[in-house]
Design a protein around this motif. Structure first.
Motif, mmCIF file in Angstrom:
data_model
loop_
_atom_site.group_PDB
_atom_site.id
_atom_site.type_symbol
_atom_site.label_atom_id
_atom_site.label_comp_id
_atom_site.label_asym_id
_atom_site.label_seq_id
_atom_site.Cartn_x
_atom_site.Cartn_y
_atom_site.Cartn_z
ATOM 1 N N ASN B 95 -69.181 30.644 94.313
ATOM 2 C CA ASN B 95 -70.280 30.264 93.425
ATOM 3 C C ASN B 95 -71.444 30.448 93.630
ATOM 4 O OD1 ASN B 95 -70.041 29.332 90.570
ATOM 5 N ND2 ASN B 95 -68.051 28.204 91.218
ATOM 6 N N PHE B 98 -71.653 33.908 95.259
ATOM 7 C CA PHE B 98 -72.092 34.905 94.050
ATOM 8 C C PHE B 98 -72.899 36.473 93.639
ATOM 9 C CE2 PHE B 98 -71.018 36.584 89.793
ATOM 10 C CZ PHE B 98 -69.216 37.297 89.919
ATOM 11 N N GLY B 99 -74.547 35.591 93.008
ATOM 12 C CA GLY B 99 -75.295 36.479 93.236
ATOM 13 C C GLY B 99 -75.528 37.237 94.384
ATOM 14 N N LYS B 101 -73.922 37.977 96.524
ATOM 15 C CA LYS B 101 -72.387 39.511 96.396
ATOM 16 C C LYS B 101 -73.291 40.095 95.774
ATOM 17 C CE LYS B 101 -67.418 39.354 96.389
ATOM 18 N NZ LYS B 101 -66.205 38.711 96.293
ATOM 19 N N VAL B 102 -72.932 40.443 94.341
ATOM 20 C CA VAL B 102 -73.368 40.935 93.208
ATOM 21 C C VAL B 102 -75.073 41.899 93.588
ATOM 22 C CG1 VAL B 102 -74.757 41.084 91.194
ATOM 23 C CG2 VAL B 102 -72.736 39.651 91.403
ATOM 24 N N ARG B 103 -75.142 41.539 94.330
ATOM 25 C CA ARG B 103 -76.575 42.278 94.840
ATOM 26 C C ARG B 103 -76.456 42.573 96.046
ATOM 27 N NH1 ARG B 103 -80.873 37.532 94.365
ATOM 28 N NH2 ARG B 103 -79.527 36.936 92.297
#
Ligand SMILES: Nc1ncnc2c1ncn2[C@@H]1O[C@H](COP(=O)(O)OP(=O)(O)OP(=O)(O)O)[C@@H](O)[C@H]1O
Ligand SMILES: [Mg+2]
Lengths: 283, 339
Positions: B95, B98-99, B101-103
């Motif tokens: 959690n 996550f951000g 990882k997306v970036r």
């Protein structure tokens, strides 16, 4: 009854329920067991002896099934068609359902209405135009209609609406959190909405697979070559030259035909139970 | 670092004007709290800053960049949602990461940053858990951790504590305050809770019907409310308001334009009848432990609240109400402060 403790009462209660359910299950389970046992009997024994345990185990039935007609090929046909239909339906219904639930686009209401009204038209009515369409496309005696008709027909629409309802109930804030984390619209669908929709996806998968696996009318209309048959057609084809069913072969083949359904059901059911534990923003 | 400028910001949902022209400057590192009655547009304004709602009109700058059309993730802001909005299918670690990882932040750096944030928020032991296995306070901390990990310039909070019980709320409030002290980031915080607003804010923005009523430090808003609405909205229990004619004689410091006078319940004192600026009769007294809240009726029939320390006189006693001259607030007919 004054002598029973709370715990004993509970046990008595449980035993009673279990017995009642077991009795109620007999009409469902018995034909199934009869089918399996008859698959191991000789043709004459099936009607000769009512016993569930075969007097003589006819393992040969399961070999004859494959030599009587190209049953392996037919089995494979059913399997790959059902898997393809299921996969396509999952992809399309979850994408379309998400769009209907979350995207605001011109004509969204109209599209929904159009889809729902298509559900109201009975299959018997669409069969003839569909037949001409398929014929015009030169797809008679191919597997295309068996794949395309369920995916884009009423079943696909049902699946789409099922997914839409599920997506509507997902908390919006989760998707917004995904956006804040840098996901695109597609990313939100793929990495947040989909993983949270496993119960719905599992339900769609079971229903679709079953439907495709049991499809009878369409193959009957569109397929004529033996090696392109799917299972329901193949099963009805275990007859002697006069059209009398060869029960022992038919039941042995049916026993084999039931296996994938059991497997799909077990897998999907686990998904459903597991993800119920996961769902919800708050526990 | 990062300041924020809202210029003529408006938001329309269909035909409804929800935000009706907001101008606001948030300085770098400032802790700004939006308060206002339910439905006044606090969340909407915050979500516009986050990029979750389009801006119908006006200009939003974060730093020196106009960000009206910039995607949420590229604005350098992080948001903590009221419902926490933790991804139920991911562990605490995932959690929070996550951000990143997306970036496309590489795994080892991701790990480091998640673990650093977890240490700050005492979440180390919970990293492998799923959100459903956490208590409300722990979830709240994970939600804050998820915001910290991205190292945003601006933190946005939408009523982050409203799902917690009273005790935990006080605790998390102080954690957020110390977080702000430590990180020094610009923070914008929406709340219903007066105490949260007063204790946390460097600057409070009072909103009503999609417009800013007053901006100021908690002390300014409490001591010099700019209008009737703010006067009654800030402070609990609410400020008593009285038409000036109901007072016999002239009040000290009374401006010519004043038509209403306000006085806070905690500024009123009981005296002998006739010796205060107005007389009253006690209706009920509510004992709250630290003090009593008295409901008193003025000769005009109006009911005042008085926060009274010590022994409360019984009901039906006649009393006078006294107040220090500097504690009176005067308002003109229009509702604006008059002095
Ligand atoms: N998506 C929307 N479509 C239409 N109207 C909306 C939408 N979102 C909010 N509104 C309206 O905008 C107004 C402001 O809503 P908002 O959620 O910003 O209020 P709020 O100040 O956060 O209230 P609360 O304190 O209850 O959270 C409300 O009247 C609400 O009905
Ligand atoms: Mg709100």
């Amino acid at each position: 009854m004054g002598g029973l403790t709370q715990k004993q009462l509970r046990i008595v209660n449980q035993v009673c329920w279990t017995l009642a359910l077991a009795v109620a299950a007999i009409p469902f389970v018995f034909p199934f067991l009869w089918m399996i046992s008859s698959g191991f009997k000789s043709a004459s024994e099936i009607f000769g002896s009512p016993s569930l345990v075969p007097r003589e185990w006819q393992w040969r039935n399961f070999v004859d099934v494959f030599t009587y007609q190209p049953f392996a090929r037919q089995y494979f046909n059913s399997l790959y068609i059902a898997l393809t239909v299921t996969a396509l339906t999952l992809v399309i219904s979850s994408l379309a359902g998400y769009a209907l639930a979350r995207l605001r686009f011109a004509g969204a209401g109209l599209i929904s209405l159009f889809l729902v009204s298509a559900l109201m038209v009975p299959e018997e009515v669409t069969m003839i135009p569909n037949f001409f369409l398929i014929k015009w496309a030169g797809l008679i005696d191919t597997h295309w209609p068996l794949i395309m008709l369920p995916v884009f027909g009423p079943q696909g629409i049902m699946a789409t609406f099922l997914m839409r309802q599920y997506f509507l109930a997902l908390p919006r804030e989760l998707e917004e959190a995904g956006k804040m984390d840098g996901l695109s619209r597609f990313g939100v669908w793929w990495r947040i909405a989909l993983p949270m929709s496993r119960p719905a996806l599992a339900a769609v998968a079971i229903i679709t697979f079953l439907n495709s696996w049991n499809l009878f009318l369409e193959p009957l209309i569109f397929i004529s070559s033996l090696e392109k048959f799917t299972l329901p057609l193949a099963l009805s084809n275990f007859t002697d030259p006069y059209g009398t069913p060869l029960w022992h072969l038919q039941l042995a083949a049916t026993t084999l035909a039931v296996l994938p359904i059991l497997i799909v059901y077990l897998i999907a059911q686990r998904q459903i139970i597991e993800s119920f534990a996961l769902s919800g923003v708050k526990g | 670092m990062t300041s924020l400028t809202l210029a003529g910001i408006r938001k329309r949902f269909g035909k409804v004007d929800v935000i009706r022209g907001v101008d606001l400057r948030v300085a770098d590192g400032e802790f700004v709290v939006f308060v206002g009655p339910s439905g006044c547009g606090k969340s909407t304004l915050l979500r516009m800053i986050a990029g979750l709602e389009d801006i119908s009109e006006g200009e939003l700058r974060i730093g020196d960049r106009i960000v009206n059309e910039v995607q949420p993730a590229k604005r350098g802001v992080a948001m903590v949602f009221q419902s926490y909005a933790l991804y139920p299918h991911l562990t605490v670690r995932d959690n929070m990461g996550f951000g990143l990882k997306v970036r496309g932040v590489p795994p080892h750096e991701r790990r480091q940053r998640v673990e650093a944030a977890a240490a700050t928020l005492k979440l180390d032991a919970l990293l492998q858990r799923f959100p459903r296995e956490l208590s409300g306070g722990q979830r709240q901390r994970v939600a804050i951790g998820r915001a910290i990990v991205g190292e945003p310039d601006v933190f946005l909070f939408d009523e982050p504590l409203s799902n917690l019980d009273a005790e935990l709320r006080v605790h998390m409030r102080s954690e957020i305050a110390s977080l702000h002290k430590r990180l020094g980031n610009t923070m914008i915080y929406v709340t219903h809770d007066q105490i949260e607003a007063m204790t946390l804010a460097d600057k409070i923005v009072v909103l009503r019907d999609g417009q800013v009523e007053q901006v100021g430090t908690p002390r300014q808003l409490y001591e010099r409310p700019g209008n009737l609405f703010v006067a009654q909205f800030i402070g609990s229990p609410k400020m008593n308001i009285l038409p000036i004619e109901a007072v016999a004689g002239k009040l000290p410091g009374q401006p010519k334009t004043a038509s209403l006078v306000g006085v806070r319940p905690e500024d009123l004192e009981l005296t002998e009848p006739g010796s205060g600026f107005v007389d009253a009769r006690i209706l009920i007294s509510e004992y709250t432990g630290a003090s009593s809240l008295l409901h008193v009726q003025l000769p005009s029939g109006q009911v005042f609240l008085v926060a009274h320390d010590g022994e409360a006189p019984p009901a039906d006693t006649s009393v006078g109400l006294a107040v220090e001259p500097g504690r009176l607030h005067f308002f003109a007919d229009s509702g604006r402060r008059a002095d």
